[in-house]
Design a protein around this motif. Sequence first.
Motif, PDB file in Angstrom:
ATOM      1  N   SER A   1       0.827  -1.207   0.000  1.00 25.30           N
ATOM      2  CA  SER A   1       0.000   0.000   0.000  1.00 25.30           C
ATOM      3  C   SER A   1       0.860   1.255   0.000  1.00 25.30           C
ATOM      4  N   ASP A   2       0.269   2.340  -0.441  1.00 24.12           N
ATOM      5  CA  ASP A   2       0.937   3.646  -0.423  1.00 24.12           C
ATOM      6  C   ASP A   2       1.085   4.092   1.025  1.00 24.12           C
ATOM      7  N   ARG A   3       2.310   4.282   1.473  1.00 20.39           N
ATOM      8  CA  ARG A   3       2.583   4.608   2.880  1.00 20.39           C
ATOM      9  C   ARG A   3       1.923   5.908   3.312  1.00 20.39           C
ATOM     10  N   SER A   4       1.963   6.936   2.460  1.00 19.47           N
ATOM     11  CA  SER A   4       1.364   8.226   2.843  1.00 19.47           C
ATOM     12  C   SER A   4      -0.153   8.099   3.000  1.00 19.47           C
ATOM     13  N   GLU A   5      -0.768   7.298   2.142  1.00 23.75           N
ATOM     14  CA  GLU A   5      -2.220   7.078   2.237  1.00 23.75           C
ATOM     15  C   GLU A   5      -2.570   6.311   3.514  1.00 23.75           C
ATOM     16  N   ILE A   6      -1.760   5.330   3.846  1.00 25.46           N
ATOM     17  CA  ILE A   6      -1.971   4.556   5.085  1.00 25.46           C
ATOM     18  C   ILE A   6      -1.824   5.476   6.290  1.00 25.46           C
ATOM     19  N   GLU A   7      -0.772   6.290   6.306  1.00 29.02           N
ATOM     20  CA  GLU A   7      -0.543   7.195   7.435  1.00 29.02           C
ATOM     21  C   GLU A   7      -1.673   8.198   7.579  1.00 29.02           C
ATOM     22  N   ARG A   8      -2.187   8.700   6.475  1.00 28.47           N
ATOM     23  CA  ARG A   8      -3.298   9.657   6.509  1.00 28.47           C
ATOM     24  C   ARG A   8      -4.538   9.007   7.123  1.00 28.47           C
ATOM     25  N   ASN A   9      -4.833   7.786   6.706  1.00 34.94           N
ATOM     26  CA  ASN A   9      -6.000   7.088   7.246  1.00 34.94           C
ATOM     27  C   ASN A   9      -5.822   6.740   8.718  1.00 34.94           C
ATOM     28  N   VAL A  10      -4.619   6.376   9.097  1.00 32.48           N
ATOM     29  CA  VAL A  10      -4.355   6.044  10.506  1.00 32.48           C
ATOM     30  C   VAL A  10      -4.507   7.283  11.380  1.00 32.48           C
ATOM     31  N   LYS A  11      -4.052   8.442  10.892  1.00 27.05           N
ATOM     32  CA  LYS A  11      -4.218   9.687  11.660  1.00 27.05           C
ATOM     33  C   LYS A  11      -5.690  10.025  11.837  1.00 27.05           C
ATOM     34  N   VAL A  12      -6.476   9.831  10.794  1.00 27.57           N
ATOM     35  CA  VAL A  12      -7.923  10.082  10.895  1.00 27.57           C
ATOM     36  C   VAL A  12      -8.536   9.144  11.936  1.00 27.57           C
ATOM     37  N   ILE A  13      -8.139   7.890  11.897  1.00 25.31           N
ATOM     38  CA  ILE A  13      -8.660   6.908  12.862  1.00 25.31           C
ATOM     39  C   ILE A  13      -8.254   7.292  14.282  1.00 25.31           C
ATOM     40  N   GLN A  14      -7.010   7.718  14.478  1.00 24.53           N
ATOM     41  CA  GLN A  14      -6.559   8.128  15.813  1.00 24.53           C
ATOM     42  C   GLN A  14      -7.351   9.328  16.321  1.00 24.53           C
ATOM     43  N   GLN A  15      -7.566  10.304  15.458  1.00 24.46           N
ATOM     44  CA  GLN A  15      -8.315  11.494  15.868  1.00 24.46           C
ATOM     45  C   GLN A  15      -9.758  11.144  16.219  1.00 24.46           C
ATOM     46  N   LEU A  16     -10.372  10.309  15.412  1.00 24.26           N
ATOM     47  CA  LEU A  16     -11.750   9.901  15.695  1.00 24.26           C
ATOM     48  C   LEU A  16     -11.820   9.102  16.993  1.00 24.26           C
ATOM     49  N   GLN A  17     -10.861   8.228  17.195  1.00 25.66           N
ATOM     50  CA  GLN A  17     -10.861   7.420  18.411  1.00 25.66           C
ATOM     51  C   GLN A  17     -10.688   8.303  19.651  1.00 25.66           C
ATOM     52  N   GLU A  18      -9.823   9.300  19.580  1.00 28.14           N
ATOM     53  CA  GLU A  18      -9.634  10.226  20.696  1.00 28.14           C
ATOM     54  C   GLU A  18     -10.904  11.038  20.952  1.00 28.14           C
ATOM     55  N   THR A  19     -11.541  11.497  19.888  1.00 28.70           N
ATOM     56  CA  THR A  19     -12.780  12.253  20.029  1.00 28.70           C
ATOM     57  C   THR A  19     -13.852  11.395  20.677  1.00 28.70           C
ATOM     58  N   ASN A  20     -13.979  10.162  20.211  1.00 27.91           N
ATOM     59  CA  ASN A  20     -14.992   9.264  20.771  1.00 27.91           C
ATOM     60  C   ASN A  20     -14.703   8.936  22.229  1.00 27.91           C
ATOM     61  N   LEU A  21     -13.435   8.808  22.557  1.00 28.47           N
ATOM     62  CA  LEU A  21     -13.080   8.555  23.952  1.00 28.47           C
ATOM     63  C   LEU A  21     -13.444   9.743  24.833  1.00 28.47           C
ATOM     64  N   LEU A  22     -13.172  10.944  24.364  1.00 31.26           N
ATOM     65  CA  LEU A  22     -13.540  12.142  25.127  1.00 31.26           C
ATOM     66  C   LEU A  22     -15.051  12.264  25.273  1.00 31.26           C
ATOM     67  N   LEU A  23     -15.798  11.969  24.220  1.00 31.74           N
ATOM     68  CA  LEU A  23     -17.256  12.018  24.297  1.00 31.74           C
ATOM     69  C   LEU A  23     -17.790  10.981  25.279  1.00 31.74           C
ATOM     70  N   THR A  24     -17.171   9.807  25.301  1.00 32.45           N
ATOM     71  CA  THR A  24     -17.584   8.766  26.242  1.00 32.45           C
ATOM     72  C   THR A  24     -17.304   9.197  27.676  1.00 32.45           C
ATOM     73  N   LYS A  25     -16.118   9.767  27.908  1.00 35.02           N
ATOM     74  CA  LYS A  25     -15.783  10.249  29.258  1.00 35.02           C
ATOM     75  C   LYS A  25     -16.729  11.361  29.691  1.00 35.02           C
ATOM     76  N   GLN A  26     -17.082  12.235  28.761  1.00 34.53           N
ATOM     77  CA  GLN A  26     -17.992  13.329  29.081  1.00 34.53           C
ATOM     78  C   GLN A  26     -19.368  12.787  29.451  1.00 34.53           C
ATOM     79  N   ALA A  27     -19.854  11.804  28.715  1.00 32.50           N
ATOM     80  CA  ALA A  27     -21.157  11.216  29.013  1.00 32.50           C
ATOM     81  C   ALA A  27     -21.143  10.519  30.369  1.00 32.50           C
TER      82      ALA A  27
END
Length: 122
Positions: free
Chosen positions: A55-81
């Motif tokens: 796979s294209d490394r830059s494309e993989i890294e971009r998708n992984v960063k999106v996943i990390q950001q979403l996971q952090e956001t979801n974790l914060l929303l869960t903690k807030q709830a």
Amino acid sequence: MKASQNSLALLKEFSGILHREKEALLKNDGATIEALVQEKQKFLEILPTVDFADSDRSEIERNVKVIQQLQETNLLLTKQALSYQETIMDALAQGAKKSSATYSKKGQYQAVERANLIDHSL
């Protein structure tokens, strides 16, 4: 479909699940959150076996960063709830513990921890 396209599609599908989880957390939709967590668990079993070598490394890294950001956001929303639920439960518990004034069996006015409609002393 090539293996590289398959691995990228898998990452994009996982980020789609995280987007849906974020929306469900914002709407406080417990049933949807539960279903999405089960879907995420399936991905956790699949992801370690995926080969990203072609796979294209830059494309993989971009998708992984999106996943990390979403996971952090979801974790914060869960903690807030959870924090909100704990605050509500604490407020209700403190309200239930407050002493109230009522009449005793002998007709005297006294403060009791909790007024009951039913006599439990039998």
